[in-house]
Design a protein around this motif. Structure first.
Motif, mmCIF file in Angstrom:
data_model
loop_
_atom_site.group_PDB
_atom_site.id
_atom_site.type_symbol
_atom_site.label_atom_id
_atom_site.label_comp_id
_atom_site.label_asym_id
_atom_site.label_seq_id
_atom_site.Cartn_x
_atom_site.Cartn_y
_atom_site.Cartn_z
ATOM 1 N N THR A 22 1.290 -1.130 0.186
ATOM 2 C CA THR A 22 -0.178 -0.083 0.372
ATOM 3 C C THR A 22 0.974 1.314 -0.051
ATOM 4 O OG1 THR A 22 0.146 -0.112 2.593
ATOM 5 C CG2 THR A 22 -1.551 -1.153 1.119
ATOM 6 N N GLY A 23 -0.043 2.837 0.073
ATOM 7 C CA GLY A 23 0.600 3.966 0.085
ATOM 8 C C GLY A 23 1.805 4.711 -1.471
ATOM 9 N N ILE A 24 1.642 5.756 -1.708
ATOM 10 C CA ILE A 24 2.174 6.258 -2.301
ATOM 11 C C ILE A 24 3.513 6.481 -2.979
ATOM 12 C CG2 ILE A 24 1.705 8.657 -1.484
ATOM 13 C CD1 ILE A 24 0.941 9.439 -3.988
ATOM 14 N N ARG A 25 4.399 6.605 -3.536
ATOM 15 C CA ARG A 25 5.999 6.539 -2.972
ATOM 16 C C ARG A 25 6.183 8.324 -2.782
ATOM 17 N NH1 ARG A 25 9.085 2.375 -4.070
ATOM 18 N NH2 ARG A 25 7.884 1.023 -5.544
ATOM 19 N N PRO A 26 7.471 8.523 -1.572
ATOM 20 C CA PRO A 26 7.425 9.728 -1.505
ATOM 21 C C PRO A 26 8.188 10.418 -2.889
ATOM 22 C CG PRO A 26 8.675 8.105 -0.806
ATOM 23 C CD PRO A 26 7.919 7.664 -1.420
ATOM 24 N N GLY A 27 7.719 11.409 -3.316
ATOM 25 C CA GLY A 27 8.078 12.855 -4.108
ATOM 26 C C GLY A 27 6.705 14.070 -4.647
ATOM 27 N N LYS A 28 6.726 13.717 -5.694
ATOM 28 C CA LYS A 28 6.117 15.233 -6.027
ATOM 29 C C LYS A 28 4.377 14.861 -6.027
ATOM 30 C CE LYS A 28 4.541 18.391 -9.640
ATOM 31 N NZ LYS A 28 4.875 18.630 -11.500
ATOM 32 N N ALA A 29 4.019 13.063 -6.659
ATOM 33 C CA ALA A 29 2.408 13.024 -6.257
ATOM 34 C C ALA A 29 1.969 13.200 -4.696
ATOM 35 C CB ALA A 29 2.118 12.014 -6.853
ATOM 36 N N ALA A 30 3.013 13.155 -3.814
ATOM 37 C CA ALA A 30 3.028 12.743 -2.652
ATOM 38 C C ALA A 30 2.692 14.002 -1.847
ATOM 39 C CB ALA A 30 4.026 12.227 -1.983
#
Length: 367
Positions: free
Chosen positions: A147-155
């Motif tokens: 689960t989760g969103i990758r750290p970065g711009k989208a996060a």
């Protein structure tokens, strides 16, 4: 007499799970010595699922907890745990159930994780309709790929979006790096630090964007000593409370004690070198390859086959283990093993003195 042997084992039907209260207390005390501030501890209760065990942690000053199910969250509310993070993104009916928990247990501050706009909006709509705001952590994917969103711009954009929703109060970042479990501590630390670097960068970007500084909840048992060395990070070990054969073998730097065993008996002597125990798939976690349990009083016994209610072992001399012989086993993986039982027998000074209901093994308690 060995620490695990029970003087009143004849009164305990098998298979059963036995928890050793004094060793649980020792594990809690050891955990506290491994971090600079007890308030940075947020143990995961998925391992124990037992209200009385949580109360032992509360008595030692641990105030924050993590869980994965509504039932675990409710168990924590039932014992007045002050701060509970459900490290799970609720969808569908779970959102309403989480709202009901918040309403039923006002003394507990509940929160959850999210990794998408749709889920966040659904949570916000449900809570704002009741004039409430739920603390929410952004769930980050640093390699577990579950689960989760990758750290970065989208996060960063998603975290900023959370601040626009009326039913949500952004609380921080949640990071689970359970894919990192190398036995070599140097290798494990290198991988953990690499996975954490973009999280730290994201936290800095959030602060630079003018939003409040974020709380970070990170890690599980394998990376606990590493995150414990960081400033201010909340750490979430869980297995420490009972420990198991897998972590005992693979995490030698963490000297926790086995505090939960499975008790089983010989139910048949097959031949000179084979015996059968009443310890089937339904009695010990079966998701791993064999051996799934290590027997303290028969360490050389090796598994031959296992089915729902039976475990066949090869031994050097079956005459040493007549029908009725009690076996004490350390599960390879204790967390799902505990969930297979309705209650745990509590041992003190080599005798069972009580039993504790494994209340959060159920999917629903009241809510």
């Amino acid at each position: 007499m060995e620490w695990y042997q029970l003087t009143n084992a004849a009164q305990i039907d098998s298979p059963a799970v036995i928890v050793y209260k004094d060793r649980i207390a020792e594990n809690i005390s050891l955990l506290k010595t491994m971090i600079d501030d007890v308030q940075r501890l947020r143990p995961h209760v998925k391992t124990n699922k037992i209200a009385e065990v949580v109360q032992l942690m509360l008595a030692e000053g641990i105030q924050k907890f993590k869980c994965a199910t509504i039932a675990e969250a409710e168990m924590l509310g039932m014992v007045n745990a002050p701060d509970v993070l459900m490290a799970y993104q609720p969808v569908g009916p779970k959102i309403v159930r989480l709202l009901e928990l918040v309403q039923k247990y006002p003394q507990t501050v509940y929160s959850c994780t999210v990794d998408s706009r749709d889920a966040a909006l659904a949570i916000s709509d449900t809570f704002s309709s009741q004039g409430r705001r739920l603390p929410v952590y952004l769930d980050l994917n640093v390699g577990m790929n579950r689960t989760g969103i990758r750290p970065g711009k989208a996060a960063l954009e998603l975290y900023q979006y959370l601040h626009t929703l009326p039913g949500i109060e952004p609380a921080g970042l949640h990071v689970y790096d359970g894919h990192i479990h190398d036995t070599d501590m140097a290798v494990r630390k290198e991988k953990c630090d690499a996975a954490y670097a973009p999280v730290a960068a994201l936290a800095a970007q959030i602060a630079d964007s003018g939003l409040p500084q974020t709380v970070i909840v990170a890690g599980g048992s394998p990376t606990f000593p590493i995150h414990a060395g960081r400033d201010a990070i909340q750490c979430s070990p869980g297995t420490f409370i009972f420990w198991d054969w897998g972590y005992g073998k693979n995490l030698p730097e963490q000297p926790f004690k086995w505090a939960a065993l499975v008790l089983s008996r010989v139910i048949s002597v097959i031949d000179n070198t084979h015996i059968c125990l009443d310890l089937g798939h339904k009695s010990v976690a079966a998701e791993n390859p064999q051996p799934r349990v290590h027997f303290l009083n028969a360490p050389a016994a090796s598994p031959v086959s296992q089915s729902e209610e039976h475990l066949v072992l090869q031994v050097a001399d079956a005459t040493q283990y007549p029908v009725g012989t009690v076996f004490y086993g350390v599960p390879l993986h204790i967390c799902p093993t505990v969930a297979l039982y309705e209650k745990a027998y509590v041992a003190e000074k080599n005798a069972v003195v009580a039993n504790w209901r494994i209340v959060a093994r159920d999917r629903q308690i009241i809510v």
